[in-house]
Design a protein around this motif. Structure first.
Motif, PDB file in Angstrom:
ATOM      1  N   PHE A  61       5.908  59.385  -3.046  1.00  0.00           N
ATOM      2  CA  PHE A  61       5.489  60.231  -4.111  1.00  0.00           C
ATOM      3  C   PHE A  61       5.732  61.592  -4.011  1.00  0.00           C
ATOM      4  N   LYS A  62       6.108  61.908  -2.807  1.00  0.00           N
ATOM      5  CA  LYS A  62       6.415  63.492  -2.328  1.00  0.00           C
ATOM      6  C   LYS A  62       7.692  64.260  -3.411  1.00  0.00           C
ATOM      7  N   ALA A  63       8.401  63.369  -3.876  1.00  0.00           N
ATOM      8  CA  ALA A  63       9.599  63.772  -4.757  1.00  0.00           C
ATOM      9  C   ALA A  63       8.802  63.972  -6.158  1.00  0.00           C
ATOM     10  N   ARG A  64       7.688  63.766  -6.530  1.00  0.00           N
ATOM     11  CA  ARG A  64       7.163  64.141  -7.878  1.00  0.00           C
ATOM     12  C   ARG A  64       6.907  65.717  -7.696  1.00  0.00           C
ATOM     13  N   GLY A  65       6.262  65.861  -6.592  1.00  0.00           N
ATOM     14  CA  GLY A  65       5.960  67.432  -6.484  1.00  0.00           C
ATOM     15  C   GLY A  65       6.865  68.163  -6.114  1.00  0.00           C
TER      16      GLY A  65
END
Length: 404
Positions: free
Chosen positions: A111-115
């Protein structure tokens, strides 16, 4: 129509306001800054049905994101991860409506790709040339790769025992990678000093306002995927807590737009018993946490002894009548195997902790049989190749299979 309806930044504590046209980190009072939008204007021009024909990425919500010009968007196709029914595991737990939001399928595998997508895009728009950040691994890898795509130099500091895959991702991006013999809190001290000495843009958790805007799209997607209705419970593995803060922000913003109604889902912060400062604070009914000494867990992504946004995480829990749960590492691993065997999903240890928390809360009847429950799996299990050990029989070349 405008690309974004962003208006200003506001301090999460003292409510001081700042311009979104300049580089700001924390408020002068030392607290995180949050992004605000013109909701009244947006209500008049954007409606849920307008999203149907848009691309299946988080940028479908661009009016509710802080990047003002589309040419500054740095994207790898992130967002719109599947919301999967978990029927077999649900029966095993006696929960009729159990779902998993699977972030393991997003670029960079977590999910870090979102930030990173939103944070790096806004950094590009602000003219940032180099940023620095401490990380447990996955965030650093995502920001380094998105930084490379944007042409922005990344300086990343992570613990030396961070997963090898994330170290390799970061190094391959061309970032300046440094390993520290310590925890993310030790990496944070090094980055803080480097930011001051070399005048770098500080991309540490909640020290720039825009990462949370990328994370909030998980909440927007859950609502859209459920037909603009809300589940009863959403559970999230919590280290720095930005994802939980973002989901809470998203759901409140959707209520401002009038796209959802009723009670907000009860939000649950899930931690490891080896590093559970939020759980301890919640159990003691406090509004901030204390530094967790000698933290240790296989769930590397939530090994955060003290989060700068802890008060925002606790606010999200208290504001939704949620709770915080700590899970032992061995229980986490057992649940990880349950997911693989019952649902065919190889998830990360942090995601497994969430499902273990669901089982615990159902057994305690905090979660009811007929409630709709959404678990966040924040990454792919294959990013943690050394976490799981299995016994496999090795055959000689001329051997034959023997069925038992």
């Amino acid at each position: 129509m405008k690309y974004s309806y962003v208006t200003h930044l506001i301090c999460a504590k003292c409510k001081s306001e700042y311009s979104i046209k300049e580089k700001y980190q924390l408020c002068t009072c030392g607290s995180p800054l949050l992004v605000e939008y013109d909701w009244e204007a947006l209500k008049k021009v954007l409606h849920p049905e307008d999203l149907a024909a848009r691309e299946s990425t988080l940028w479908r919500y661009h009016e509710m994101l802080p990047v003002e010009r589309s040419e500054n968007v740095v994207s790898q196709g992130e967002g719109m991860t599947p919301l999967l029914a978990m029927p077999s595991l649900g029966r095993h737990m006696n929960i009729k409506q159990l779902y998993m939001k699977d972030e393991g399928l997003i670029p960079t595998g977590t999910f870090k790709a979102r930030g990173a997508a939103v944070g790096v895009s806004k950094a590009k728009e602000l003219g940032v040339e180099e940023f620095a950040m401490p990380t447990n691994g996955n965030a650093g890898a995502a920001w380094a790769l998105y930084g490379a795509k944007a042409g922005i130099t990344a300086t990343i500091v992570m613990p030396q025992d961070a997963p090898k895959i994330t170290r390799n991702e970061t190094a391959m991006s061309g970032a300046n990678l440094y390993l520290v013999n310590g925890l993310i809190s030790d990496a944070g001290k090094i980055v803080k000093e480097a930011v001051e000495i070399f005048n770098l843009y500080d991309a540490s958790t909640l020290k720039e306002p825009y990462r949370i805007e990328g994370k909030k799209t998980m909440g927007l997607e859950i609502a859209e995927q459920m037909g603009w209705t809300m589940p009863d419970v959403i559970l999230y593995p919590t280290g720095g807590g930005v994802g939980l803060i973002g989901i809470y922000k998203a759901l409140k913003e959707l209520k401002k737009l009038g796209w959802v109604s009723g009670k907000l889902p009860r939000l649950v912060a899930v931690q490891s018993s080896g590093c559970a400062p939020i759980v301890k604070a919640w159990e003691e009914k406090k509004t901030e946490s204390q530094f967790w000494e000698k933290s240790d867990t296989i769930a590397f992504g939530i090994n955060v002894p003290k989060a700068i946004g802890d008060f925002l995480v606790l606010d999200a829990i208290y504001g939704t009548n949620g709770c915080a749960v700590a899970i032992d590492d061995d229980v986490m691993l057992s649940e990880q195997q349950n997911l693989a065997r019952m649902e065919g999903s190889f998830i990360c240890p942090e995601g497994a902790a969430v499902f273990a928390a669901i089982r615990k809360l159902r057994q305690e009847d905090w979660i009811k049989e007929n409630e709709t429950v959404v678990a966040l799996n924040t990454g792919a299990g294959i990013k943690y190749p050394d976490t799981v050990e299995v016994d496999v029989e090795v055959l000689e070349k001329d051997s034959s299979l023997k069925r038992i």
